[in-house]
Design a protein around this motif. Structure first.
Motif, mmCIF file in Angstrom:
data_model
loop_
_atom_site.group_PDB
_atom_site.id
_atom_site.type_symbol
_atom_site.label_atom_id
_atom_site.label_comp_id
_atom_site.label_asym_id
_atom_site.label_seq_id
_atom_site.Cartn_x
_atom_site.Cartn_y
_atom_site.Cartn_z
ATOM 1 N N ASN A 250 0.830 -1.168 0.056
ATOM 2 C CA ASN A 250 -0.119 0.015 -0.040
ATOM 3 C C ASN A 250 0.958 1.308 -0.092
ATOM 4 O OD1 ASN A 250 -1.867 2.267 1.018
ATOM 5 N ND2 ASN A 250 -3.459 0.476 1.130
ATOM 6 N N LEU A 251 0.578 2.100 -0.888
ATOM 7 C CA LEU A 251 1.466 3.426 -1.240
ATOM 8 C C LEU A 251 1.307 4.305 0.084
ATOM 9 C CD1 LEU A 251 1.012 3.794 -4.941
ATOM 10 C CD2 LEU A 251 2.934 2.822 -3.772
ATOM 11 N N ASN A 252 0.471 4.207 0.739
ATOM 12 C CA ASN A 252 0.141 5.097 2.118
ATOM 13 C C ASN A 252 1.536 5.171 2.809
ATOM 14 O OD1 ASN A 252 -2.768 6.353 2.520
ATOM 15 N ND2 ASN A 252 -3.091 4.577 1.027
ATOM 16 N N LEU A 253 2.157 3.920 2.791
ATOM 17 C CA LEU A 253 3.146 3.871 3.737
ATOM 18 C C LEU A 253 4.276 4.736 3.585
ATOM 19 C CD1 LEU A 253 4.497 2.019 5.894
ATOM 20 C CD2 LEU A 253 5.602 0.583 4.157
ATOM 21 N N ILE A 254 4.243 5.357 2.313
ATOM 22 C CA ILE A 254 5.438 6.465 1.819
ATOM 23 C C ILE A 254 5.078 7.498 2.878
ATOM 24 C CG2 ILE A 254 6.098 8.121 0.135
ATOM 25 C CD1 ILE A 254 5.299 6.003 -2.017
ATOM 26 N N TYR A 255 3.940 7.865 3.128
ATOM 27 C CA TYR A 255 3.472 9.125 3.852
ATOM 28 C C TYR A 255 3.392 8.606 5.266
ATOM 29 C CZ TYR A 255 0.867 12.802 6.182
ATOM 30 O OH TYR A 255 0.372 13.794 7.079
ATOM 31 N N ASP A 256 2.866 7.691 5.506
ATOM 32 C CA ASP A 256 2.838 7.053 6.966
ATOM 33 C C ASP A 256 4.023 6.638 7.790
ATOM 34 O OD1 ASP A 256 -0.271 7.352 6.546
ATOM 35 O OD2 ASP A 256 -0.367 5.066 6.170
ATOM 36 N N HIS A 257 4.976 6.291 6.961
ATOM 37 C CA HIS A 257 6.298 5.920 7.629
ATOM 38 C C HIS A 257 6.834 7.236 8.498
ATOM 39 C CE1 HIS A 257 10.145 4.090 8.389
ATOM 40 N NE2 HIS A 257 10.845 5.131 7.862
ATOM 41 N N PRO B 32 5.226 11.158 8.439
ATOM 42 C CA PRO B 32 4.834 12.290 7.775
ATOM 43 C C PRO B 32 5.592 13.499 7.683
ATOM 44 C CG PRO B 32 3.354 11.071 9.246
ATOM 45 C CD PRO B 32 4.668 10.583 9.355
ATOM 46 N N THR B 33 6.239 13.770 8.820
ATOM 47 C CA THR B 33 7.017 14.980 9.037
ATOM 48 C C THR B 33 8.105 15.189 7.858
ATOM 49 O OG1 THR B 33 6.362 15.181 11.196
ATOM 50 C CG2 THR B 33 8.217 16.806 10.278
ATOM 51 N N VAL B 34 8.553 13.910 7.863
ATOM 52 C CA VAL B 34 9.892 13.918 6.862
ATOM 53 C C VAL B 34 9.412 13.982 5.189
ATOM 54 C CG1 VAL B 34 11.848 12.528 5.870
ATOM 55 C CG2 VAL B 34 11.552 12.707 8.131
ATOM 56 N N PHE B 35 8.101 13.234 5.002
ATOM 57 C CA PHE B 35 7.667 13.429 3.542
ATOM 58 C C PHE B 35 7.218 14.785 3.374
ATOM 59 C CE2 PHE B 35 3.813 13.221 0.785
ATOM 60 C CZ PHE B 35 4.293 12.435 -0.096
ATOM 61 N N LEU B 36 6.417 15.287 4.105
ATOM 62 C CA LEU B 36 5.947 16.859 3.681
ATOM 63 C C LEU B 36 7.092 17.903 3.791
ATOM 64 C CD1 LEU B 36 2.912 17.239 6.446
ATOM 65 C CD2 LEU B 36 2.958 16.516 3.642
ATOM 66 N N ASP B 37 8.137 17.587 4.309
ATOM 67 C CA ASP B 37 9.487 18.505 4.387
ATOM 68 C C ASP B 37 10.163 18.250 2.765
ATOM 69 O OD1 ASP B 37 8.630 19.627 6.635
ATOM 70 O OD2 ASP B 37 10.235 18.434 7.753
ATOM 71 N N TYR C 224 2.441 7.901 -12.055
ATOM 72 C CA TYR C 224 2.727 7.347 -10.506
ATOM 73 C C TYR C 224 2.334 8.194 -9.579
ATOM 74 C CZ TYR C 224 6.068 3.769 -12.530
ATOM 75 O OH TYR C 224 6.296 2.492 -13.183
ATOM 76 N N ILE C 225 2.369 9.543 -9.878
ATOM 77 C CA ILE C 225 1.900 10.466 -8.887
ATOM 78 C C ILE C 225 0.535 10.380 -8.506
ATOM 79 C CG2 ILE C 225 1.669 12.896 -8.225
ATOM 80 C CD1 ILE C 225 4.362 13.431 -9.532
ATOM 81 N N ASN C 226 -0.199 10.275 -9.897
ATOM 82 C CA ASN C 226 -1.642 10.167 -9.680
ATOM 83 C C ASN C 226 -2.379 8.852 -9.058
ATOM 84 O OD1 ASN C 226 -2.445 12.637 -11.008
ATOM 85 N ND2 ASN C 226 -2.303 11.436 -13.085
ATOM 86 N N LEU C 227 -1.499 7.775 -9.100
ATOM 87 C CA LEU C 227 -1.481 6.578 -8.619
ATOM 88 C C LEU C 227 -1.323 6.699 -7.043
ATOM 89 C CD1 LEU C 227 -2.136 3.454 -8.438
ATOM 90 C CD2 LEU C 227 0.141 3.064 -8.851
ATOM 91 N N PHE C 228 -0.444 7.541 -6.635
ATOM 92 C CA PHE C 228 -0.069 7.738 -5.298
ATOM 93 C C PHE C 228 -1.256 8.572 -4.585
ATOM 94 C CE2 PHE C 228 1.575 10.606 -1.934
ATOM 95 C CZ PHE C 228 1.929 9.883 -1.062
ATOM 96 N N LEU C 229 -1.739 9.473 -5.282
ATOM 97 C CA LEU C 229 -2.746 10.323 -4.824
ATOM 98 C C LEU C 229 -4.174 9.564 -4.851
ATOM 99 C CD1 LEU C 229 -2.321 13.559 -6.822
ATOM 100 C CD2 LEU C 229 -2.027 13.386 -4.265
ATOM 101 N N THR C 230 -4.643 8.562 -5.655
ATOM 102 C CA THR C 230 -5.900 7.954 -5.844
ATOM 103 C C THR C 230 -5.758 6.811 -4.657
ATOM 104 O OG1 THR C 230 -4.876 6.340 -7.478
ATOM 105 C CG2 THR C 230 -6.146 8.224 -8.176
ATOM 106 N N GLU C 231 -4.569 6.438 -4.147
ATOM 107 C CA GLU C 231 -4.581 5.485 -2.861
ATOM 108 C C GLU C 231 -4.710 5.914 -1.629
ATOM 109 O OE1 GLU C 231 -1.904 2.038 -2.938
ATOM 110 O OE2 GLU C 231 -2.316 1.401 -4.873
ATOM 111 N N LEU C 232 -4.368 7.257 -1.640
ATOM 112 C CA LEU C 232 -4.828 7.855 -0.322
ATOM 113 C C LEU C 232 -5.860 7.497 0.388
ATOM 114 C CD1 LEU C 232 -2.956 11.532 -0.976
ATOM 115 C CD2 LEU C 232 -2.081 9.430 0.166
#
Length: 681
Positions: A130-137, A139-144, A158-166
């Motif tokens: 699940n691609l949500n792990l990229i953010y969930d791992h 969140p602060t590091v991802f947003l920065d 790929y970016i659209n795929l990531f957004l649609t799986e959120l």
């Protein structure tokens, strides 16, 4: 790679598991296969000896990343360094590669910690993580580091795929739990919903970097928010159409609209585009929407917007625009305001059908349909549904729902009509008619749809069951009628004796004879019902509901109750009324029984029903006597004598409260209704 020796480790090692086949150590992980054909991957840095023993002995849960099944007889060969692949040797001798989930997640966490988003993304996509792990791992590091994420991925798809799986779920606490990770490490420092935070952050960065290149991704970020920003997305499509981009990597308005239709239901997108009042945004299939749009274009702007808002059920906006249309539309303003508001009030007052009529009149067809369905006004409901119009499959489903409600209310013929004409289900319609004893209509549909097989499978057995039920019911009503009639005679005789005993004690010639007339008016209610009179004083202070309940208890069939004779007469009226109303039903059943040659059951039913009607007809003069019908002369007066007063007491009809006066009237039997069949003996 370390093989086992007789199920144990060689000394001086401590035994961990006696059931393993092969094991190996890779980085911080101990990997081993067992005789139960499972492959364990345990993190040595987080587990003690007892923890290892416990992990190996317990059963794995659904989301346990440390265990996976392998083929029977598989043995570990090696782990590919700096990779997620585990090489196994099969019993046949061939080598196979698997990606153990624990190794995969451990590697992904390393990549995400090292900001290697591309490697992590491609691995997750390939192995269906699940691609949500990229953010969930983290969140602060991802947003920065969103700009780094976009530059590494560098793929619109790929970016659209990531957004649609959120989704609003922390996968580090549900799907991919990490024992060594603290609970607070995956919580974002920003408040708000996760999907909205990610969409807004990505969109802001993409609009800064290259809005033309990331056009589709920007549209996705608007649509994927918890409250989709469809109007903003449509406005961006409109801007593309007005000012087409000139870049080589730009997207046309047609491509953007086609992509939006892929993300959003076409009807939902149409309504949002219509709500902008900008017809350039309504770029839908003209076959379906063009007539309505052409009609709107002919209207004055304010009235046009009123029509759109009314169509979209935005009544506040509709009223605002209608108020700007001039005095000629004042009546329409009142209708819209009063009709909708009053309809809502009627629904609250359990008058849904009237509410539906108002809503239908002012064009609120969908809400009118809902109101009609709620009160089972099935004809109006189906009329509105056809007017809307509902698609055929939805209309059929509505008809079935209405038919189910009608069947619960024992309105079988109406339910059959819904099923036949709107659900197009003749078999269910015939079944409803048979269930409701509508034999002739059931036969009509059976031959109309050429379903004569139902006669043998359902109809004949239902006729015999109906005959049995009717016969049993008539027997029970006959027995009850005779019992009540006989008991009424006994009660009247007892009350007559009580009146005579009262006069025998003092006699009408005493000095107080003039008082007997007044006493007689309350004889039954006072002398015989003194117990009730005392209790009635307590009842008077109760609520109206309790008083009505107590009033009903007065007419009790219990032997010896004060108004038992009134209760018996009331019960006899009910029996006579119910049996007399059966004439049409019995007549219909007799015809159906004769048609299918059930002459014996038909004859017995006709005989039993006729005898019961005759019994009741004969008993009417006995129950409702002439004195009971005509009343009596005044007990006192200048022309009254002691003998006349005595006679009036002996013939006095029972003292009846005002609520029970109807039992003094002889029930009318419908002897003019012809129910017998002359072809039956």
């Amino acid at each position: 790679m370390y093989p086992q020796r007789r199920g144990t480790f060689d000394r001086p090692y401590r035994e961990i598991s006696p059931v393993h086949r092969r094991f190996t150590v890779y980085d911080d992980f101990l990997l081993l296969t067992t005789h139960s054909h499972m492959c364990h991957c345990l993190n040595l840095s987080t587990l003690s000896i007892k923890g290892l023993q416990s992990a190996l002995s317990s059963e794995a849960n659904q989301n346990d990343e440390t265990v996976r099944k392998v083929e029977r007889g598989s043995r570990i060969v090696s782990v590919v360094p700096q990779d997620t692949r585990l090489i196994l040797q099969m019993p046949r001798g061939n080598l196979e590669t698997i990606h153990h989930r624990a190794l995969v997640l451990a590697q992904l966490r390393k990549w995400l910690d090292g900001l290697r988003f591309k490697d992590a993304f491609e691995c997750m996509r390939k192995l269906r993580i699940n691609l949500n792990l990229i953010y969930d791992h983290n969140p602060t590091v991802f947003l920065d580091n969103i700009e780094m994420f976009l530059s590494q991925i560098d793929s619109i798809n790929y970016i659209n795929l990531f957004l649609t799986e959120l989704k609003e779920e922390d996968t580090t606490t549900t799907m991919y739990q990490c024992p060594s990770r603290s609970a607070s490490s995956s919580v974002s420092g920003k408040g708000g919903k996760k999907v909205d935070i990610v969409c807004d952050a990505l969109r802001a960065t993409m609009e800064t970097l290259d809005p033309q290149k990331y056009c589709l991704c920007i549209l996705t970020s608007h649509v994927r928010k918890t409250t989709p920003e469809l109007e903003i997305a449509l406005q961006k499509v409109h801007e593309l159409r007005v000012n087409p981009p000139s870049g080589s990597n730009s997207v046309s308005a047609e491509e953007a609209l086609k992509y939006l239709l892929f993300l959003v239901n076409v009807n939902e997108l149409y309504e949002h585009s219509l709500g902008t009042y900008d017809f350039d945004l309504v770029l839908m299939d003209p076959k379906e929407y063009l007539p309505f749009l052409n009609m709107l274009k002919t209207l004055e702007p304010n009235y046009q917007r009123y029509t759109i808002d009314k169509h979209l059920k935005r009544y506040r906006k509709a009223l605002h625009h209608l108020s700007k249309c001039g005095k000629e539309h004042f009546t329409e303003v009142l209708n819209l305001t009063l009709s909708v508001a009053y309809a809502e009030h009627l629904v609250e007052q359990q008058q849904a059908e009237q509410a539906g009529l108002l809503l239908w009149r002012c064009g609120e067809n969908a809400r009118a349909l809902q109101a009609f369905v709620s009160c089972t006004s099935w004809r109006n409901a189906l009329a509105v549904a056809t007017h809307i119009p509902l698609p055929p499959e939805q209309l059929a489903l509505l008809a079935r729902d209405l038919a189910e409600k009608l069947l619960e209310a024992r309105r079988h013929t109406e339910a059959a009509l819904c099923l036949e004409q709107y659900a197009m289900d003749c078999e269910e319609a015939i079944s409803a008619l048979i269930q409701g004893a509508a034999w002739e209509e059931a036969l009509r549909l059976i031959y109309l749809y050429n379903r004569q097989d139902i006669i043998e499978t359902d109809l004949k057995s239902a006729l015999l069951d109906a005959h049995s039920n009717q016969t049993s019911f008539l027997e029970s009503q006959k027995a009850l009628f005779i019992r009540h009639k006989n008991r009424l005679a006994v009660v009247r005789e007892l009350k007559a004796k009580a009146r005579l005993e009262l006069f025998d004690e003092d006699g009408p010639d005493c000095a107080d004879a003039e008082l007997y007339s007044e006493a007689s008016s309350v004889l039954t209610g006072s002398h015989l019902g003194s117990k009730y009179s005392r209790s009635n004083s307590r009842i008077s202070s109760r609520s109206s509901k309790n008083r009505r309940k107590a009033e009903g208890k007065k007419y009790s069939l219990k032997e010896g109750s004060p108004f038992e004779d009134i209760a018996l007469m009331n019960a006899l009226i009910q029996i006579i009324t119910v049996v007399d109303k059966m004439r049409e039903e019995v007549h219909s059943l007799l015809k159906a029984l004769v048609l299918f040659q059930f002459d014996g059951p038909a004859s017995s039913l006709q005989r039993d029903y006729g005898e019961l009607l005759q019994l009741m007809e004969t008993a009417l003069p006995e129950i409702w006597t002439e004195n009971l019908q005509q009343g009596q002369a005044p007990l006192t007066g200048p022309n009254s004598t002691a003998n006349s007063i005595m006679a009036s007491f002996q013939q006095q009809r029972p003292a009846v409260p005002q609520q029970g006066t109807e039992v003094l009237t002889t029930p009318k039997m419908r002897n003019t209704v012809k129910w017998k069949l002359s072809i039956l003996k």
